[in-house]
Every structure is written in structure tokens, then in C-alpha cells.
Design an enzyme around this catalytic site. Structure first.
Site, mmCIF file in Angstrom:
data_model
loop_
_atom_site.group_PDB
_atom_site.id
_atom_site.type_symbol
_atom_site.label_atom_id
_atom_site.label_comp_id
_atom_site.label_asym_id
_atom_site.label_seq_id
_atom_site.Cartn_x
_atom_site.Cartn_y
_atom_site.Cartn_z
ATOM 1 N N ARG A 1 0.784 -0.806 0.049
ATOM 2 C CA ARG A 1 0.240 0.017 0.433
ATOM 3 C C ARG A 1 0.845 1.247 -0.023
ATOM 4 N NH1 ARG A 1 -4.605 2.677 -0.031
ATOM 5 N NH2 ARG A 1 -4.477 5.120 1.193
ATOM 6 N N VAL A 2 0.766 1.882 -0.803
ATOM 7 C CA VAL A 2 1.066 3.301 -1.081
ATOM 8 C C VAL A 2 0.216 4.076 -0.494
ATOM 9 C CG1 VAL A 2 2.726 5.032 -2.680
ATOM 10 C CG2 VAL A 2 3.094 2.690 -3.222
ATOM 11 N N ASP B 1 -5.878 18.835 -6.799
ATOM 12 C CA ASP B 1 -4.256 17.993 -6.330
ATOM 13 C C ASP B 1 -3.088 17.692 -7.113
ATOM 14 O OD1 ASP B 1 -2.790 15.421 -5.418
ATOM 15 O OD2 ASP B 1 -5.111 14.006 -5.713
ATOM 16 N N ARG C 1 -0.501 16.109 -5.508
ATOM 17 C CA ARG C 1 0.610 15.126 -5.030
ATOM 18 C C ARG C 1 1.204 14.716 -6.123
ATOM 19 N NH1 ARG C 1 -3.871 11.265 -2.082
ATOM 20 N NH2 ARG C 1 -4.198 12.760 -4.645
ATOM 21 N N ASP D 1 -0.809 8.199 1.652
ATOM 22 C CA ASP D 1 -0.007 10.005 1.511
ATOM 23 C C ASP D 1 -0.392 10.106 3.028
ATOM 24 O OD1 ASP D 1 1.026 9.414 -0.707
ATOM 25 O OD2 ASP D 1 -0.531 10.249 -1.754
#
Length: 418
Positions: free
Chosen positions: A242-243, A329, A331, A245
Site C-alpha cells: 500500500r502506498v 491535487d 501530490r 499519502d
């Protein structure tokens, strides 16, 4: 700290001395650490610096405060005795590919091993990665044990419910030509944007093209590995990943307006199970609070969502963010795959994420993803269904097709309830 520890004048480093050569030139993507050269971002010996910025990421300002207040000697250097990695990571083939890793120093945890002689001679070379071992305890994992979804094995999961992990902290190290290529822009344009949008904090970005590495003052990444880390070297190892943020309000304080902590915990449970079943579980935790727009912006968006005329609605979920921040976004995810490359991974068997941005970034960087795992419906907090409906409509992975009418559903509850 005494006055003798610092000079009486300020040395401006924004322009190179004509004809001067670097004491420690860098060759990004070299065969080994010695050929690549050390990353030197310390300010105690300006003549040795070969990068823009300084060590510590977002904590550099606190270091400056410590020096200014007299609490820290500005020329003090860390004693790296017994700080070597608690687990072996690499080297992997991706470390030698200048296009695969551009946002971290792949040799950053092996500074003392590769440059011990230079450190002994007084060169201030510091690690940008640290690898340690620990145990974590989470109430949700105790619940998983009670429900028999997990079992004690004495290796990964212990009798008291704690879980063994290898923890890795990574500070950002940007190779500017590679970062520019990832974003489809020129290095010159990237340097100018970084210079202007930080208020001119780093003039070397535009005056020192000979310095190609930048230590940005931003948060880094923490990696949690579950299972036998030596299996990273085996291409047959089943990888669950799992990545994630950062979302402090949910991850730490359990806010129910989003799915962040439930999905993180679900990912951890899946990673623990992978480690117990002979594979390896990986949690990548990136400091990108509020879609990298910051927590103040995030809370302003919460207010705007709850106070809009028709109530909180999936149809306006991303629009509210753009109205406040100017972008939906920030990111992006172009740099995210670097940590996966650093771990030597070319295939993720179970990707615990619904994000199309994360999936596409990894696949675009040559990482195969076998299975995508959405968050179970029962783990979505009541107030987070608006967010989930909006994300699915925007392209998030789902096992079931999104119904068009769901995007227009509203919650409409007053702000005072939150």
C-alpha cells in the site's frame, strides 16, 4: 557555542568561483557509491558542498533555530558509530539506472560504509536514509487477531499482539535533470519554478547549473516492511503493497470524513498476512498532507464543502478543493515509484489502493501490478461516502461500476455536526 565556531562574514554561494572544480563531483546512476560520489549538503564546509540545499528536509529550519539560539554548534558533525542499517537493503539493478531513481539517494543508508575514510578526514557526509527494526501495536490488529483474520506466529506477529517491522526513513534527494524529465518539462523551467515559488530561497537553482542535485525542504517517506526482508532479492516473492499519502486527521486522530486510516489499517493487515504467508508486505507512507496542499487548505475545503448551498456532494468534491487551492491535487505521483525501484521491486502482486494516479505512475515506470484491492465497503466511515463516490467517478478503481446518479447524491448535514 562560542563565537570562534563561526566566521564574522556571510559567504554567498549563489555563484561559482570562476574555474573552480568540485571536490566531490557527482555521477548520478553510476555503478556504485564510490563512482557516484557522496551527497554533501552540509554548511560547515561550503567548499565541499556539491548539492543545492541542506540535509534534514523540512527540519532544516529547526536546525537553523537551534543554531541561532545557541543550542547547537553549527560545525558539529554527527557520530555515526553503530548507526548502520539494521537490515540489508540492496543494491539492486535499479540503483544504477539514472531514469529509475531521481527523487532519493539509493546509497543514502550506506554512507559510513562507502565513505568512512572521507568522514574520518573531516568531510561532513551524512546519511539520507536510515534503516531500523521495531514492533508496532495497533488496536485494529488486536481486533484482527481476535477475529482470527491474523494469528500469532512468533515471528511477524507476537503473542502480545505486536508486529515486527523493518522501518526505513528516507529524506528526499532530487536529481534535477531526472525530476524534470518525469514531469515532462525542461530542467531550466523546473529550476526557475522551484526558485520563484519558494520566494527565491535557493538562488543556486538558477545560478548554479553545475549543481544538479537538490535537497528540497519537504517531508520525506517512511517504509514499513513486514516479513523476511531478505526475500526482496527473490523475484518469486509475493509482494503486497500500500502506498499511502499522509492524512494526520484520520491516520492519527481517526476523523470520519475520509477513508485514510481505515484504508491504511486495512493495508497493514494485508501486509502482515503477506509476511506471515511467506511473502513480503510493504507500506509506503509519504508526507503529502492534504493532497500536498497542506492541512490549512484541507480544513478550509472541509468548511467550503459543508457550507455550500446543496450540502456536501460528490459532484462538487474536487471543485471545492480547486476553488480554494487553485488545483484539485498537488501530490502528482511521478516521483512516487522511486521507493519501489529502490526496494528492487518490479512486480506488486496485491496493490492495496484504488488510486488511478498511483497505479498509473507505477505501471508507467515499469512496475507490474497483478491485482488491485479496494477498501471493503464496511470500512468506509459514514461521512466518507461522499469522498468515495467522487473518487470513483473521477477514475478510482472499483470492482463495481459507478452509478451516474450516485455522483449527485448529497449529505447536506450542517457544519456544526463536525
Amino acid at each position: 557555542m562560542t563565537r570562534s565556531n563561526r566566521t564574522d562574514h556571510i559567504r554567498l554561494t549563489s555563484h561559482p568561483v570562476p574555474g573552480a572544480k568540485h571536490n566531490f563531483p557527482l555521477q548520478w546512476g553510476a555503478e556504485n557509491a564510490r563512482e557516484r560520489g557522496p551527497i554533501i549538503g552540509t554548511v560547515s564546509r561550503p567548499q565541499d558542498r556539491n548539492v543545492i540545499g541542506s540535509h534534514g528536509g523540512s527540519y532544516t529550519v529547526y536546525r537553523a533555530l537551534a543554531v541561532s539560539s545557541g543550542a547547537l554548534d553549527p560545525i558539529r558533525r554527527p557520530d555515526l558509530t553503530n548507526t548502520h542499517p539494521a537490515a540489508t537493503i540492496g543494491p539492486f539493478g535499479q540503483w544504477r539506472d539514472p531514469a529509475k531513481i531521481v527523487a532519493l539517494d539509493p546509497w543514502g543508508h550506506l554512507v559510513a560504509e562507502n565513505f568512512g575514510g572521507e568522514i574520518a578526514e573531516g568531510i561532513d557526509i551524512r546519511p539520507t536514509i536510515a534503516v531500523t527494526k521495531a514492533r508496532i501495536e495497533l488496536p485494529e490488529l488486536h481486533a484482527a487477531l481476535a477475529a482470527r483474520r491474523l494469528v500469532h506466529d512468533g515471528d511477524v506477529v507476537h503473542a502480545n499482539g505486536s508486529v515486527s517491522v523493518v522501518k526505513i526513513a528516507i529524506d528526499p534527494v532530487w536529481y534535477l535533470p531526472g525530476v524534470a524529465a518525469r514531469f515532462g518539462t525542461s530542467e531550466t523551467n523546473l529550476r526557475r519554478g522551484l526558485f520563484e515559488q519558494t520566494g527565491g530561497m535557493y538562488p543556486e537553482l538558477v545560478t548554479r547549473p553545475d549543481l544538479q542535485v537538490f535537497l528540497p525542504p519537504i517531508g520525506g517517506t517512511t517504509v514499513y516492511l513486514f516479513g523476511d526482508v531478505t526475500k526482496l532479492n527473490d523475484a518469486r516473492t509475493k509482494i503486497t503493497c500500500r502506498v499511502h499519502d499522509e492524512c494526520n486527521g484520520s491516520d492519527v486522530f481517526g476523523s470520519d470524513i475520509c477513508t485514510c486510516r481505515p484504508y491504511l489499517i486495512h493495508g497493514i493487515e494485508e501486509c502482515v498476512a503477506a509476511g506471515q504467508n511467506g511473502g513480503l508486505g510493504i507500506i509506503v507512507y509519504n508526507r503529502k498532507e492534504g493532497r500536498a496542499l497542506g492541512e490549512v487548505t484541507k480544513f478550509l475545503v472541509y468548511n467550503a464543502r459543508k457550507r455550500q448551498e446543496d450540502g456536501d456532494a460528490a459532484a462538487a468534491y474536487f471543485e471545492r478543493t480547486e476553488c480554494v487551492a487553485g488545483v484539485q491535487d498537488a501530490r502528482f505521483q511521478q516521483l512516487m515509484p522511486d521507493v519501489i525501484h529502490w526496494l528492487g521491486i518490479t512486480r506488486i502482486d496485491r496493490f492495496i489502493s484504488m488510486s488511478d494516479m498511483k497505479h498509473d505512475a507505477l505501471v508507467g515506470q515499469g512496475v507490474d501490478i497483478v491485482e488491485r484491492v479496494p477498501i471493503p465497503d464496511e470500512l468506509i466511515p459514514a461521512d466518507a461516502h461522499v469522498e468515495m463516490a467522487a473518487k470513483k467517478a473521477a477514475g478510482y478503481f472499483s470492482l463495481e461500476p459507478q452509478k451516474p446518479q450516485e455522483l449527485g447524491d448529497t449529505v447536506g448535514r450542517p457544519l456544526e455536526k463536525y
